[in-house]
Design a protein around this motif. Structure first.
Motif, mmCIF file in Angstrom:
data_model
loop_
_atom_site.group_PDB
_atom_site.id
_atom_site.type_symbol
_atom_site.label_atom_id
_atom_site.label_comp_id
_atom_site.label_asym_id
_atom_site.label_seq_id
_atom_site.Cartn_x
_atom_site.Cartn_y
_atom_site.Cartn_z
ATOM 1 N N ASP A 159 -6.704 0.975 6.257
ATOM 2 C CA ASP A 159 -6.393 0.352 4.968
ATOM 3 C C ASP A 159 -5.440 -0.821 5.164
ATOM 4 O O ASP A 159 -5.585 -1.883 4.541
ATOM 5 C CB ASP A 159 -5.737 1.370 4.027
ATOM 6 C CG ASP A 159 -6.618 2.567 3.758
ATOM 7 O OD1 ASP A 159 -7.831 2.378 3.581
ATOM 8 O OD2 ASP A 159 -6.082 3.696 3.725
ATOM 9 N N THR A 199 -2.098 6.451 2.948
ATOM 10 C CA THR A 199 -2.452 5.119 3.428
ATOM 11 C C THR A 199 -2.748 5.187 4.921
ATOM 12 O O THR A 199 -1.894 5.594 5.714
ATOM 13 C CB THR A 199 -1.297 4.120 3.196
ATOM 14 O OG1 THR A 199 -0.988 4.071 1.807
ATOM 15 C CG2 THR A 199 -1.682 2.727 3.669
ATOM 16 N N LEU A 221 0.816 -1.213 0.000
ATOM 17 C CA LEU A 221 0.000 0.000 0.000
ATOM 18 C C LEU A 221 0.851 1.264 0.000
ATOM 19 O O LEU A 221 0.544 2.233 -0.705
ATOM 20 C CB LEU A 221 -0.937 -0.012 1.210
ATOM 21 C CG LEU A 221 -2.052 -1.061 1.166
ATOM 22 C CD1 LEU A 221 -2.804 -1.089 2.495
ATOM 23 C CD2 LEU A 221 -3.010 -0.799 0.015
#
Length: 199
Positions: free
Chosen positions: A37, A33, A24
């Motif tokens: 998440d 991010t 990510l």
């Protein structure tokens, strides 16, 4: 209040969090991010994240610490595959390292996000052991062959380390990382060529 970093013992959840964060952060960047998440992508709870890491920044630092041995191993293997004599370690190794820095994931996480998240001093301290180990090893070959004196190693190590850091930051900031790599490689080659012709 500052949360204390918990003990970082190996666990499947830790591995999952690092893998999810790595993907990510590389895709979106650190700022874009969130921890939600990361835990969602890792398939774990927020509690699992905070059991392993103090916060998102702590997780990011652990991720870079995980990447360092990978970079070091790649540096060693690619350098050894290209040299025919120990004296070539320094020049070939510097070329290989700058090539590694153009790798999209390494450039994004280690060179762009690293200084931004950890601060320049924190980033320099994190990568210093790898740089010092590589340069000490390579420079020792030049000492053994009489190109430089043993007493010069420390200062030359520091100067080359600074040059490599500047090249790394230049590659990170460049619109064309490959062109920047070529430019900085040429500059380092000139410096190293000078060392190799002082005997």
């Amino acid at each position: 209040m500052t949360r204390e970093t918990p003990a970082k013992r190996p666990s499947k959840n830790r591995d999952k969090l690092l893998a999810a964060a790595r993907r990510l952060f590389a895709e979106r960047g650190y700022a874009e991010t969130g921890t939600e998440d990361i835990v969602r992508a890792a398939g774990v709870t927020r509690g699992a994240l905070y059991h392993q890491f103090a916060d998102k920044r702590d997780l990011f630092r652990a991720l870079l610490e995980e990447m360092l041995p990978e970079i070091g191993q790649r540096l060693f293997e690619e350098t050894m595959a290209q040299i025919t004599h120990d004296r070539e370690d320094l020049q070939v190794g510097c070329r290989v390292l700058l090539g590694i820095y153009t790798d999209a994931e390494v450039r994004r996480l280690f060179l762009i996000e690293g200084p931004a998240v950890l601060g320049l001093a924190g980033w320099q301290a994190l990568q210093a052991p790898l740089s010092t180990l590589f340069l000490d090893h390579a420079l020792q070959h030049l000492v053994d062959e009489g190109f430089i004196a043993a007493g010069e190693m420390r200062s030359i190590n520091g100067l080359l380390s600074g040059a490599l850091q500047q090249a790394a930051l230049g590659i990170a900031a460049a619109d064309d990382p490959e062109a920047a790599r070529v430019e900085y490689t040429a500059g380092l080659d000139r410096i190293i060529d000078g060392l190799m012709h002082q005997a």
